[in-house]
Design an enzyme around this catalytic site. Structure first.
Site, short mmCIF file in Angstrom:
data_model
loop_
_atom_site.label_atom_id
_atom_site.label_comp_id
_atom_site.label_asym_id
_atom_site.label_seq_id
_atom_site.Cartn_x
_atom_site.Cartn_y
_atom_site.Cartn_z
N GLU A 1 9.72 -1.29 -3.19
CA GLU A 1 10.75 -2.30 -3.36
C GLU A 1 11.17 -2.45 -4.81
O GLU A 1 10.36 -2.26 -5.73
CB GLU A 1 10.25 -3.65 -2.82
CG GLU A 1 10.00 -3.63 -1.33
CD GLU A 1 9.30 -4.88 -0.81
OE1 GLU A 1 9.49 -5.22 0.38
OE2 GLU A 1 8.55 -5.51 -1.57
N CYS B 1 13.65 -5.42 -11.44
CA CYS B 1 12.20 -5.23 -11.37
C CYS B 1 11.93 -3.98 -10.55
O CYS B 1 12.29 -3.91 -9.37
CB CYS B 1 11.55 -6.46 -10.75
SG CYS B 1 9.75 -6.34 -10.57
N CYS C 1 -0.87 0.28 -4.49
CA CYS C 1 -1.61 0.03 -5.72
C CYS C 1 -3.10 0.12 -5.46
O CYS C 1 -3.58 -0.31 -4.41
CB CYS C 1 -1.25 -1.36 -6.26
SG CYS C 1 -1.73 -1.63 -7.95
N CYS D 1 -6.25 -6.09 -7.13
CA CYS D 1 -6.28 -7.47 -7.61
C CYS D 1 -6.31 -8.42 -6.41
O CYS D 1 -5.56 -8.25 -5.45
CB CYS D 1 -5.08 -7.75 -8.49
SG CYS D 1 -5.04 -6.75 -9.99
N CYS E 1 -2.88 -10.26 -4.99
CA CYS E 1 -1.62 -9.52 -4.93
C CYS E 1 -1.35 -8.93 -3.55
O CYS E 1 -2.21 -8.27 -2.97
CB CYS E 1 -1.65 -8.39 -5.97
SG CYS E 1 -0.17 -7.39 -5.96
N CYS F 1 7.33 -13.08 -7.44
CA CYS F 1 6.20 -12.44 -8.12
C CYS F 1 4.97 -12.43 -7.22
O CYS F 1 4.59 -13.46 -6.67
CB CYS F 1 5.88 -13.17 -9.42
SG CYS F 1 7.15 -12.97 -10.67
#
Length: 392
Positions: free
Chosen positions: A96, A109, A116, A120, A123, A350
């Site tokens: 995205e 962005c 990933c 984390c 996230c 975010c």
């Protein structure tokens, strides 16, 4: 984004690489300076339309090269004007990119990996797993598609100069850890900065990292742009739990890397991003600890109240708690902003970027032993997959 075509993709080449490519073709290096504006300023997707190249050169180029763009799977606009594109990333995966228009700029962005591996805890991207690094063309292609789409729709805003694309700022804060895809990301950065391509200043391009210390140093030498560091904790014990990368690169090492980076950075400060998690890292004592942590690092803070996603185990702090945390930092003369939530209704805020990542790898950053000295190399991965980072 994948293709079985044997021809090379011109969007994969930064300026130096494109010059070398033309030399290999038996052409002069200046051909790259002719082609780059067609690709990245006029958003041309057809070599035959590059009219300042002779037909002979165009035919020669088209025989070995093409312009392959990322395929848009979905294009969604939020009620607040934020816009999210979902791009195909092969193997039933997608990534995205999010466009954020402001009063004085337009920011995109961008994602750098499909998924990933940084793992984390807070996230959405990390919960999806990891597939692979994006190619340079897949990274740059997000900016290409967003710019051309907005231009084709007749988009206009006060900050747009005549003949210039509408996107003025790029932040590598989408899916993935940019510094774990170093080679392709640096090539993309060179295109963002080149006057023959997008012509953005180093101050208008920001790379966000979870804290891959050796690669922060490498970026400092290769292509120093504005740097944002995802901090999210004032001490190693908590950061180890929230961000497993800290087990390999603890805060003292990270702060030292930030100080070194400032020697060549386009700005005289580091931006620290701090995601506020209710009753986890939002206490006033933790704000005071942050002040001590960054005392020798010129910086500003972006406070980001947590944006919930399905099955998230954290909550957002209250507005009062957020303002009190900010006040501690401000009283210490640290510029501190609270990031406004944008695109929440289309899962573009975010921490919410999840795309669609089906191929999960077995190795995750959370598997790294605490303060391991014999941990795998920074970019080592299982089954040919690269490292990952949380989406900001």
């Amino acid at each position: 984004m994948s293709s079985t075509s044997p021809r090379i993709n011109l969007l994969d080449y930064d300026p130096a690489a494109l010059e070398a490519f033309f030399v290999e073709m038996g052409e002069k290096p200046f051909r790259a300076r002719q082609v780059l504006p067609w690709l990245h300023q006029r958003f041309c997707d057809d070599i035959s339309q590059m009219s300042d190249l002779s037909k002979v050169v165009r035919d020669k180029l088209a025989a070995v090269a093409e312009i392959r763009l990322p395929r848009v799977l979905r294009d969604t606009t939020s009620s607040d004007g934020a816009r999210k594109w979902l791009f195909e990333a092969g193997a039933e995966n997608a990534v995205e990119a999010v466009y954020l228009p402001e009063d004085d700029r337009g920011t995109l962005c961008i994602s750098t990996q499909a998924g990933c591996m940084m793992d984390c805890a807070f996230c959405a991207t990390g919960q999806q797993g990891f597939n692979r690094n994006l190619s340079t063309s897949e990274i740059v292609g997000q900016l290409w598609v967003a710019n051309r789409t907005l231009l084709a729709e007749g988009f206009n805003a006060p900050w747009i100069e005549a003949g210039r694309p509408p996107i003025t700022n790029v932040v590598l804060m989408g899916m993935g850890e940019p510094l774990a895809n170093f080679k392709n990301v640096v090539a993309a950065l060179q295109l963002f900065l080149s006057d023959h391509a997008y012509g953005l200043s180093r101050r208008r391009v920001t790379l966000s990292t979870s804290g891959v210390v050796p690669m922060i140093d490498a970026l400092r030498e290769a292509c120093p742009v504005a740097l944002a560091v995802s901090l999210h904790a004032p001490d190693d014990a908590l950061r180890d739990r929230l961000m497993p990368i800290n087990r390999r690169h603890p805060l003292a090492d990270l702060m030292a890397a930030c100080r070194r980076y400032l020697d060549k950075a386009p700005r005289d400060f580091i931006t620290f991003e701090y995601l506020l998690l209710a009753d986890v890292n939002d206490a006033l004592a933790q704000a005071a600890a942050l002040v001590e942590l960054v005392r020798d690092v010129p910086c500003k803070f972006n406070l980001i109240p947590f944006n919930p996603f399905p099955d998230a185990s954290f909550l957002a702090p209250t507005r009062e708690r957020t303002l009190a945390f900010q006040r501690v930092l401000m009283d210490a003369n640290i510029v501190t902003t609270i990031r406004k939530t944008r695109g929440e209704d289309i899962d573009a805020a975010c921490g919410q970027l999840a795309g669609q990542v089906r191929n999960r790898v077995r190795y995750r950053m959370s598997d790294v032993p605490h303060r391991a000295t014999n941990a795998p190399h920074e970019l080592r991965r299982s089954h040919g997959s690269h490292a990952k980072h949380s989406a900001t």
